[in-house]
Design a protein around this motif. Sequence first.
Motif, short mmCIF file in Angstrom:
data_model
loop_
_atom_site.label_atom_id
_atom_site.label_comp_id
_atom_site.label_asym_id
_atom_site.label_seq_id
_atom_site.Cartn_x
_atom_site.Cartn_y
_atom_site.Cartn_z
N ILE A 266 29.81 -14.20 47.95
CA ILE A 266 30.26 -15.54 48.85
C ILE A 266 30.38 -14.90 50.56
O ILE A 266 30.42 -15.23 51.85
CB ILE A 266 31.52 -15.68 48.05
CG1 ILE A 266 31.14 -16.88 46.74
CG2 ILE A 266 32.13 -17.03 49.26
CD1 ILE A 266 32.52 -16.89 46.35
N GLU A 269 26.94 -15.69 51.95
CA GLU A 269 26.40 -17.03 52.46
C GLU A 269 26.42 -17.96 53.72
O GLU A 269 28.18 -18.05 53.95
CB GLU A 269 26.80 -17.78 50.52
CG GLU A 269 26.28 -18.58 50.70
CD GLU A 269 24.65 -19.49 50.53
OE1 GLU A 269 23.69 -20.30 51.50
OE2 GLU A 269 24.13 -18.04 50.12
N SER A 272 28.13 -23.71 54.04
CA SER A 272 29.24 -22.90 53.61
C SER A 272 29.61 -24.71 52.30
O SER A 272 30.35 -24.36 51.43
CB SER A 272 29.82 -23.89 54.72
OG SER A 272 29.63 -25.86 55.12
N ARG A 275 28.17 -22.26 49.76
CA ARG A 275 29.89 -21.48 48.81
C ARG A 275 30.99 -21.97 49.19
O ARG A 275 31.57 -21.34 48.19
CB ARG A 275 30.11 -20.70 51.24
CG ARG A 275 31.72 -20.01 50.75
CD ARG A 275 31.37 -19.25 52.33
NE ARG A 275 31.87 -19.52 52.95
CZ ARG A 275 31.07 -20.24 54.24
NH1 ARG A 275 29.11 -19.30 54.19
NH2 ARG A 275 31.58 -21.48 55.55
#
Length: 460
Positions: A266, A269, A272, A275
């Motif tokens: 996360i 990443e 969005s 994520r």
Amino acid sequence: MPERRSLGSRVAIGVIALLLVGGVVVAIASFAYGRQAARSAYDRLLLGAANDIAETITIIAGQPVTDLPLSAFQLLALAADDRIAYAVRGPDGALLTGQDTVTPANPPRDGGAENIWFSDAAMGGEPARFITVTRRFAERDFSGTVTVTVGQTLRARNDMALGLTRDALIATAIGGLALMGLALAVIRRAMRPLDHLAEDLLARDPRDLTPMDSAVPAEVAVMIDAMNRFMRRLDRQIGSMKNLISDTAHQLRTPVAAIRAQAELIAEEPDSRKRDLMLGRLSRRTRSLGTLLDQMLARALVIHRTDSAQRLPVDLRDVALEVVESRDHELLSPQTEVELRIGPDPAMVLGDEMSLVEAAKNMFNNALRHGQAPVRIGVSTEGDKVSLWVEDAGNGPPPELLDRMGQRFERNAASRGQSAGLGLSIVRAVAEAFEGELTFERRETGFRVALTLDQIEETA
């Protein structure tokens, strides 16, 4: 450290004290018997001598005359160390022959022969025994009673009484010593199982908590049974601790590693949307890990309390009511209809209320997660058994899973990885701790899980 006396020495001291008390009682009884035997024997000698003298009394010229027989003095001479005295008196008390100091005693008022009675008096400052024999005459030239009194000191009587007592005490002492030796041998033999028990305990491995041999005398078996129950409780405690440690190491390694890996992904990443999806999966894994930890700790706590907490009367209706009033179902499954079914009569069992509540919550939450609405919790009584049950409207797990239900980390296929598999394991542990039973039953109204325990009488 205070000095400790062995059980054998305590029993031996008690036996010796008992024998000594018995010896004193025998000594007193022997002395009393010896005195009575000596008095009876020498009283017969006095009686024989007095009768011999009385039989020689004749009336000559209107006067009583006696010719002292040799046989009378031969009888009295059997007590060689004793002094004797005698007196023969006429109707008016006049001395016919003998010692003037010897006077006949008054006859007793409480019975006995009318013409024979014994009395005790002193003879020259020494205690003595006297007998008085009367002979009545009713002839033409003489009418009246002639009394013959014969006395003898008590030396021979006392020697005889002491001799009988001494002989009895010697026999008693020999018998007492023999009994004491036999008693000590029997005590030593009776204590031998305790020696074997001590040797067995000393030779045991500290990790060996298997039951000890109960093929021992009944008095020792009580202690062996108590020790075995203690070791079983200790073994369960140690087993629970080992299971908690191994389960923690085994069950937490994968989810913790997965959470750490997802957290790292996360953080790296940039998208969005992806994520957010990864955060959702991380949240579910975190909740699953929290549930696992809660159930593992709850299982360890329940096993500990079932062995250590005092068992008290508990009404299972209160347990079911507490589960519903805690309102956990409103968080776990707010859309599921819940029903409480308890009767007016008490359903008392002997157990730990906290452990029973924890077991009931796990049965209830298991039905909320994997069952179908409505979910019912209740208490029923059948004979001397009381059941705390949870029922849902579903068909339950597949038949091949029923035999494994209640084992640690056994997941129903319906759980889809959302359960730690410890809920029913906690219920089974509570059932076993309180000599109860965990049962599963398919009914017309749905699938029922029941914790069944022995019913007790309601206490005031």
